[in-house]
Motif scaffolding. Structure first.
Motif: not given
Length: 236
Positions: A55-56, A76-79, A101-103, A197-200
């Motif tokens: 999605g990102l 900007a992205v913060i994990g 991304l890695k969890a 539903a991350f894409s939506e």
């Protein structure tokens, strides 16, 4: 639910001639800063982190394809997982190519929010110093758990920022999220993602930011309802 979002400038004219840095020399368009706070804790491992990553990537592609938003939206992205990391420093959407991304690890949400607010303040100062007109920034948090660190200060700073119209904060819970705590952190009612539903969700986010980029500062922008029959979220 429909939400009116008012864009406001951040400073009064001082009569001081701004210094135009290299980053803004070729693009003096108004800017809407958006910081994404993404839960990359161990509980997101598997399908959830894969869907979030996809999605990102879609979000970045759609912003780049919108010629005006590509110039006017900064991302900007913060994990926050094993630790809090700045995965992407603030920059124009036309140059935003996010990493996968890695969890892993816990959920240091309070630290991530505080870092996000600090990043926004720094970015706003850069706009001011370069004579760039800002829209009200966005902070967009996504999490499937509960904070594993202290979050009281972060919640207080969110309330203060919303009251001053310094930024607008959105919280989205994924299956397993502590919606009660998210409700105490966020001024706006947090939304629960429907499944994965991350894409939506990211399509809504890119469309909303595109609408903001086409507005004038001080103009109200009506956002689409994310909780409607065809929406990507519900109110828990």
């Amino acid at each position: 639910m429909r939400d009116e979002f008012t864009q406001t400038p951040y400073w009064e004219e001082t009569g001081t001639e701004p210094f135009i840095g290299m980053e803004f020399a070729d693009n003096c368009e108004p800017r809407c800063a958006c910081v994404l706070l993404l839960d990359t804790s161990g509980s997101m491992n598997g399908e959830a982190i894969a869907a979030l990553s996809q999605g990102l990537q879609q979000f970045a592609t759609e912003l780049r394809q919108d010629r005006l938003a590509a110039k006017r939206v900064d991302v900007a992205v913060i994990g926050f997982g094993d630790r809090v990391d700045i995965l992407a420093e603030f920059g124009s959407a036309q140059n935003f190519y996010p990493q996968s991304l890695k969890a892993k690890g816990g959920t240091p949400m309070g630290e991530a929010i505080n870092l996000g607010i600090d990043l926004l303040a720094t970015r706003q100062a850069e706009y001011r110093n370069n004579g760039i007109t800002p829209y009200r920034p966005w902070m967009f948090l996504i999490s499937d758990g509960a904070p594993t660190d202290k979050w009281d200060r972060a919640a207080r700073r969110i309330r203060e920022g919303e009251e001053r119209k310094s930024f607008s904060f959105f919280a989205v819970g994924v299956d397993g999220a502590d919606m009660n705590t998210l409700g105490q952190i966020s001024v706006k009612t947090p939304l629960m993602l429907r499944g994965l539903a991350f894409s939506e969700m990211f399509r809504w986010l890119s469309s909303s930011l595109s609408s903001v980029s086409r507005s004038s500062t001080g103009q109200q922008v009506l956002l689409a309802n994310p909780t409607g029959p065809a929406g990507w979220a519900s109110i828990d």
